[in-house]
Write a protein that holds these residues in place. Structure first.
Motif, PDB file in Angstrom:
ATOM      1  N   ASP A 221      41.967  90.848  55.742  1.00  0.00           N
ATOM      2  CA  ASP A 221      42.206  89.979  54.589  1.00  0.00           C
ATOM      3  C   ASP A 221      43.147  88.820  54.898  1.00  0.00           C
ATOM      4  O   ASP A 221      43.541  88.073  53.991  1.00  0.00           O
ATOM      5  CB  ASP A 221      42.740  90.799  53.410  1.00  0.00           C
ATOM      6  N   GLY A 222      43.533  88.661  56.150  1.00  0.00           N
ATOM      7  CA  GLY A 222      44.417  87.574  56.552  1.00  0.00           C
ATOM      8  C   GLY A 222      45.887  87.914  56.532  1.00  0.00           C
ATOM      9  O   GLY A 222      46.714  87.109  56.969  1.00  0.00           O
ATOM     10  N   SER A 223      46.243  89.099  56.038  1.00  0.00           N
ATOM     11  CA  SER A 223      47.644  89.509  56.039  1.00  0.00           C
ATOM     12  C   SER A 223      48.051  89.976  57.430  1.00  0.00           C
ATOM     13  O   SER A 223      47.202  90.192  58.305  1.00  0.00           O
ATOM     14  CB  SER A 223      47.885  90.624  55.019  1.00  0.00           C
TER      15      SER A 223
ATOM     16  N   ASP B 183      47.730  83.485  63.562  1.00  0.00           N
ATOM     17  CA  ASP B 183      47.411  83.898  62.189  1.00  0.00           C
ATOM     18  C   ASP B 183      46.153  83.188  61.678  1.00  0.00           C
ATOM     19  O   ASP B 183      45.496  82.417  62.397  1.00  0.00           O
ATOM     20  CB  ASP B 183      48.609  83.677  61.259  1.00  0.00           C
ATOM     21  N   ALA B 184      45.826  83.448  60.414  1.00  0.00           N
ATOM     22  CA  ALA B 184      44.593  82.926  59.829  1.00  0.00           C
ATOM     23  C   ALA B 184      44.600  81.406  59.720  1.00  0.00           C
ATOM     24  O   ALA B 184      43.534  80.785  59.583  1.00  0.00           O
ATOM     25  CB  ALA B 184      44.368  83.557  58.450  1.00  0.00           C
ATOM     26  N   HIS B 185      45.770  80.783  59.768  1.00  0.00           N
ATOM     27  CA  HIS B 185      45.881  79.321  59.710  1.00  0.00           C
ATOM     28  C   HIS B 185      45.876  78.685  61.105  1.00  0.00           C
ATOM     29  O   HIS B 185      45.983  77.462  61.229  1.00  0.00           O
ATOM     30  CB  HIS B 185      47.162  78.918  58.980  1.00  0.00           C
TER      31      HIS B 185
ATOM     32  N   SER C  52      52.889  89.752  53.922  1.00  0.00           N
ATOM     33  CA  SER C  52      52.113  88.628  53.393  1.00  0.00           C
ATOM     34  C   SER C  52      52.377  87.412  54.264  1.00  0.00           C
ATOM     35  O   SER C  52      53.433  87.276  54.884  1.00  0.00           O
ATOM     36  CB  SER C  52      52.515  88.327  51.934  1.00  0.00           C
ATOM     37  N   VAL C  53      51.425  86.518  54.333  1.00  0.00           N
ATOM     38  CA  VAL C  53      51.564  85.294  55.125  1.00  0.00           C
ATOM     39  C   VAL C  53      52.234  84.228  54.276  1.00  0.00           C
ATOM     40  O   VAL C  53      51.740  83.864  53.204  1.00  0.00           O
ATOM     41  CB  VAL C  53      50.192  84.793  55.616  1.00  0.00           C
TER      42      VAL C  53
ATOM     43  N   ARG D 289      42.812  95.445  65.628  1.00  0.00           N
ATOM     44  CA  ARG D 289      41.708  95.432  64.676  1.00  0.00           C
ATOM     45  C   ARG D 289      40.496  96.122  65.276  1.00  0.00           C
ATOM     46  O   ARG D 289      40.144  95.910  66.434  1.00  0.00           O
ATOM     47  CB  ARG D 289      41.330  93.993  64.333  1.00  0.00           C
TER      48      ARG D 289
ATOM     49  N   GLU E 179      36.794  95.880  60.345  1.00  0.00           N
ATOM     50  CA  GLU E 179      37.615  95.770  59.142  1.00  0.00           C
ATOM     51  C   GLU E 179      38.817  96.713  59.189  1.00  0.00           C
ATOM     52  O   GLU E 179      39.713  96.620  58.350  1.00  0.00           O
ATOM     53  CB  GLU E 179      36.772  96.086  57.901  1.00  0.00           C
TER      54      GLU E 179
ATOM     55  N   ALA F 294      43.980  97.284  54.935  1.00  0.00           N
ATOM     56  CA  ALA F 294      44.947  96.303  55.449  1.00  0.00           C
ATOM     57  C   ALA F 294      46.353  96.870  55.600  1.00  0.00           C
ATOM     58  O   ALA F 294      47.343  96.167  55.413  1.00  0.00           O
ATOM     59  CB  ALA F 294      44.970  95.062  54.562  1.00  0.00           C
TER      60      ALA F 294
ATOM     61  N   LEU G 298      46.416  90.823  62.965  1.00  0.00           N
ATOM     62  CA  LEU G 298      45.948  90.199  61.733  1.00  0.00           C
ATOM     63  C   LEU G 298      44.953  91.129  61.066  1.00  0.00           C
ATOM     64  O   LEU G 298      43.971  91.550  61.686  1.00  0.00           O
ATOM     65  CB  LEU G 298      45.291  88.859  62.063  1.00  0.00           C
TER      66      LEU G 298
END
Length: 357
Positions: free
Chosen positions: A340-342, A297-299, A355-356, A52, A55, A72, A337
């Motif tokens: 957008d979290g994908s 990941d985002a979680h 996709s997550v 990354r 963005e 993304a 990552l």
């Protein structure tokens, strides 16, 4: 008469082959001096590292290919790169400033979020850099027996030429960072790559194992290497100290967060530590293929990827990794990552957005 004709014909063929060889030699350009060629197929060619940049996503791969995406990973543009060496890793400590490394000891820098790149270092300079650095230490400390050995290693690199690859890169900020590679090759910069300091004497790696990856978990900096080598930065000693683990196979990466670290590698081996690397517990991956990339990941869950295209997921407190079904991926070499979290993975068939689940 026939034999004379055959002799003349053979002589002409030999001369033609010699002239062709001379012409080819005259037209040869070292990959370190040959800019990467723009190609509409670059996004489908083998890619090895991805990171990354704010963005933006930036990925690197074979023949000096560097691509960037602002959506993304749905669409990619090819960056301007001054070399055609295969690239192995990329890292951005901030949105604009980034570094990429690869074969032939190449180190590239970007100040515009990966759109253009400049060469800071290559393997033709590294041997002389080691010789100069360690010769100065040998002169200042003549009783220290390690400095002549390091000088000799630098001389070997000079003689062997630019054939030693860097395998990973990590920066704490826009100034301080490390590049690591084969045979304990490690350099540090404190001025954004304007100058580099050899750190071979600052690693507990007496056998000169390859340094495969360098990464921070937020509160610790680790280097993962071959044959069970795992190093952790010791700030008080100002060196990378050896960390004992229960696995003696090669490690390919480290990831984690403050208070927790995972190291992964050959044959599905994953180890977890929650005490700063003092002890490590194996996590059951259920696989016997090499794990080659990973992320948080985002979680806050761990995602690991294999050379056979598997995806594994594990919660931070879990003791087992679950293989996700229906993830038909090619071999994965890198993952990150997106904003957008994908998830975006790269490998033998280029880049792919996921996709997550």
């Amino acid at each position: 008469m026939g034999s004379l004709k055959n002799f003349v014909l053979a002589l002409l063929c030999s001369m033609l082959a010699l002239l062709q060889g001379v012409a080819q030699a005259a037209g040869y350009v070292d990959v370190l001096d040959l800019p990467a060629k723009p190609s509409p197929l670059a996004m489908r060619s083998p890619l090895i590292g991805v990171a990354r940049a704010g963005e933006r996503l930036v990925t690197v791969g074979q023949r000096g290919h560097i691509l960037y995406s602002d959506d993304a990973g749905k669409h990619w543009l090819q960056a301007g790169v001054p070399v055609s060496s295969d690239l192995t890793a990329v890292f951005f400590p901030s949105a604009k400033q980034g570094w990429a490394v690869g074969n032939d000891g190449v180190v590239l820098h970007s100040s515009d979020a990966g759109a253009t790149w400049q060469k800071q270092l290559d393997g033709r300079q590294i041997g002389a850099l080691l010789v100069k650095h360690y010769a100065a230490l040998a002169s200042a400390q003549p009783a220290n027996e390690q400095w002549p050995l390091q000088v000799a290693e630098g001389q070997r690199l000079v003689e062997q030429g630019a054939d030693k690859p860097f395998l990973d890169v990590w920066f704490a900020n826009d100034k301080t960072g490390y590049v690591v590679g084969v045979f304990n090759l490690i350099l540090r910069t404190d001025d954004g790559g304007q100058s580099w300091t050899p750190f071979q004497d600052r690693t507990d790696n007496p056998q000169g194992f390859h340094l495969n990856a360098i990464a921070s978990t937020g509160d610790a900096l680790y280097i993962a290497g071959e044959q069970g080598l795992l190093l952790k930065w010791d700030d008080s000693a100002q060196r990378f100290a050896a960390v004992s683990t229960p696995y003696q196979g090669s490690f390919f990466g480290v990831l984690g967060k403050p208070g927790e670290a995972l190291v992964y590698g050959l044959r599905g081996n994953v180890l977890r530590s929650t005490d700063g690397g003092l002890s490590w517990t194996p996590l059951d991956s259920g696989l016997h293929v090499s794990i080659t990339a990973g992320l948080v990941d985002a979680h806050g869950d761990y995602r690991l990827f294999t050379q056979a295209g598997h995806t594994l997921i594990g919660q931070a407190s879990g003791k087992r990794l679950q293989v996700l079904p229906h993830q038909d991926l090619p071999p994965v070499a890198g993952a990150t990552l997106a904003a957008d979290g994908s998830l975006v993975v790269v490998g033998s068939r280029g880049a792919q957005a996921l996709s997550v689940e």
